[in-house]
Scaffold this motif. Structure first.
Motif, mmCIF file in Angstrom:
data_model
loop_
_atom_site.group_PDB
_atom_site.id
_atom_site.type_symbol
_atom_site.label_atom_id
_atom_site.label_comp_id
_atom_site.label_asym_id
_atom_site.label_seq_id
_atom_site.Cartn_x
_atom_site.Cartn_y
_atom_site.Cartn_z
ATOM 1 N N GLY A 1 0.809 -1.214 0.000
ATOM 2 C CA GLY A 1 0.000 0.000 0.000
ATOM 3 C C GLY A 1 0.841 1.263 0.000
ATOM 4 O O GLY A 1 0.516 2.241 -0.669
ATOM 5 N N ARG A 2 1.946 1.236 0.729
ATOM 6 C CA ARG A 2 2.843 2.393 0.751
ATOM 7 C C ARG A 2 3.438 2.644 -0.624
ATOM 8 O O ARG A 2 3.486 3.769 -1.101
ATOM 9 C CB ARG A 2 3.965 2.165 1.763
ATOM 10 N N TYR A 3 3.865 1.595 -1.280
ATOM 11 C CA TYR A 3 4.411 1.754 -2.623
ATOM 12 C C TYR A 3 3.324 2.159 -3.618
ATOM 13 O O TYR A 3 3.594 2.904 -4.566
ATOM 14 C CB TYR A 3 5.105 0.467 -3.077
ATOM 15 N N LEU A 4 2.103 1.679 -3.428
ATOM 16 C CA LEU A 4 0.996 2.073 -4.298
ATOM 17 C C LEU A 4 0.719 3.569 -4.179
ATOM 18 O O LEU A 4 0.553 4.262 -5.191
ATOM 19 C CB LEU A 4 -0.264 1.272 -3.961
ATOM 20 N N ILE A 5 0.694 4.069 -2.968
ATOM 21 C CA ILE A 5 0.441 5.498 -2.762
ATOM 22 C C ILE A 5 1.574 6.336 -3.341
ATOM 23 O O ILE A 5 1.338 7.367 -3.981
ATOM 24 C CB ILE A 5 0.223 5.790 -1.261
ATOM 25 N N THR A 6 2.816 5.892 -3.162
ATOM 26 C CA THR A 6 3.955 6.611 -3.734
ATOM 27 C C THR A 6 3.872 6.636 -5.255
ATOM 28 O O THR A 6 4.104 7.674 -5.880
ATOM 29 C CB THR A 6 5.276 5.951 -3.288
ATOM 30 N N ALA A 7 3.525 5.496 -5.862
ATOM 31 C CA ALA A 7 3.394 5.444 -7.322
ATOM 32 C C ALA A 7 2.227 6.293 -7.797
ATOM 33 O O ALA A 7 2.295 6.904 -8.873
ATOM 34 C CB ALA A 7 3.217 4.003 -7.783
ATOM 35 N N LEU A 8 1.180 6.373 -7.000
ATOM 36 C CA LEU A 8 0.030 7.204 -7.367
ATOM 37 C C LEU A 8 0.431 8.673 -7.403
ATOM 38 O O LEU A 8 0.091 9.394 -8.357
ATOM 39 C CB LEU A 8 -1.110 6.980 -6.366
ATOM 40 N N PHE A 9 1.173 9.130 -6.409
ATOM 41 C CA PHE A 9 1.638 10.512 -6.401
ATOM 42 C C PHE A 9 2.612 10.783 -7.538
ATOM 43 O O PHE A 9 2.585 11.854 -8.152
ATOM 44 C CB PHE A 9 2.272 10.876 -5.065
ATOM 45 N N GLN A 10 3.483 9.832 -7.838
ATOM 46 C CA GLN A 10 4.435 10.018 -8.931
ATOM 47 C C GLN A 10 3.724 10.049 -10.276
ATOM 48 O O GLN A 10 4.068 10.832 -11.151
ATOM 49 C CB GLN A 10 5.478 8.917 -8.936
ATOM 50 N N ALA A 11 2.714 9.204 -10.464
ATOM 51 C CA ALA A 11 1.952 9.203 -11.711
ATOM 52 C C ALA A 11 1.172 10.499 -11.858
ATOM 53 O O ALA A 11 1.069 11.059 -12.963
ATOM 54 C CB ALA A 11 1.018 8.004 -11.764
ATOM 55 N N LYS A 12 0.619 10.983 -10.769
ATOM 56 C CA LYS A 12 -0.118 12.251 -10.808
ATOM 57 C C LYS A 12 0.823 13.407 -11.133
ATOM 58 O O LYS A 12 0.487 14.285 -11.932
ATOM 59 C CB LYS A 12 -0.817 12.485 -9.484
ATOM 60 N N LYS A 13 2.007 13.405 -10.530
ATOM 61 C CA LYS A 13 2.988 14.463 -10.799
ATOM 62 C C LYS A 13 3.462 14.390 -12.243
ATOM 63 O O LYS A 13 3.654 15.424 -12.881
ATOM 64 C CB LYS A 13 4.177 14.307 -9.846
ATOM 65 N N GLN A 14 3.618 13.199 -12.774
ATOM 66 C CA GLN A 14 4.104 13.034 -14.135
ATOM 67 C C GLN A 14 3.075 13.521 -15.152
ATOM 68 O O GLN A 14 3.435 14.088 -16.175
ATOM 69 C CB GLN A 14 4.434 11.564 -14.392
ATOM 70 N N THR A 15 1.793 13.322 -14.895
ATOM 71 C CA THR A 15 0.755 13.756 -15.835
ATOM 72 C C THR A 15 0.510 15.261 -15.762
ATOM 73 O O THR A 15 0.000 15.837 -16.699
ATOM 74 C CB THR A 15 -0.561 13.000 -15.605
ATOM 75 N N GLU A 16 0.846 15.877 -14.638
ATOM 76 C CA GLU A 16 0.639 17.315 -14.500
ATOM 77 C C GLU A 16 1.682 18.108 -15.277
ATOM 78 O O GLU A 16 1.448 19.239 -15.667
ATOM 79 C CB GLU A 16 0.697 17.732 -13.031
ATOM 80 N N LEU A 17 2.865 17.557 -15.484
ATOM 81 C CA LEU A 17 3.930 18.275 -16.171
ATOM 82 C C LEU A 17 3.658 18.445 -17.611
ATOM 83 O O LEU A 17 3.087 17.997 -18.391
ATOM 84 C CB LEU A 17 5.276 17.563 -15.969
#
Length: 140
Positions: A124-140
């Protein structure tokens, strides 16, 4: 995960606690471990090695996914691992709710439940980290 000392130390402390709980069943639990040849949890060092082997493999899988895939693809992998961890917890819960396992002692039962909870928390911790990274990547 290697950069976050608090999370790593918490995982180590809970792993040691889990190994201690698994290696200390009551008399009926010890008889069951002897009869069913569960040598991997018979003593504290063996239980510690088993718990850290499972957690180490889980951590290794998470790190390989984090480094080898894109954050969007990692979401699917982590979600699959999270569901697998929750299914393992459900299996342990149903198994240890039966009458025969209910006699093995509360410490042993809590130890059996703690390992899938640790795995689910790690995934779950890695899932949340990947979720934030995916969100940050799509915002750029």
């Amino acid at each position: 995960m290697s950069r976050n000392l608090t999370t790593t130390s918490l995982l180590v402390i809970l792993g040691i606690t889990d190994a201690f709980l698994l290696s200390h069943p009551n008399l009926i639990g010890r008889i069951g471990i002897f009869i069913f040849k569960h040598d991997y949890i018979k003593t504290f060092p063996r239980a510690l090695a088993t718990v850290f082997l499972v957690l180490g493999i889980s951590l290794f899988l998470c790190e390989v996914i984090r480094r080898g895939t894109s954050p969007r693809a990692a979401l699917g992998w982590y979600l699959m691992l999270l569901v697998l961890g929750m299914a393992l917890f459900a299996h342990v819960y149903v198994t240890f709710s039966s009458f025969s396992y209910g006699l093995t002692g509360k410490a042993f039962i809590y130890g059996a439940h703690l390992l899938p909870v640790l795995m689910t928390g790690l995934f779950g911790r890695y899932l949340i980290t990947a979720l934030f990274q995916a969100k940050k990547q799509t915002e750029l």
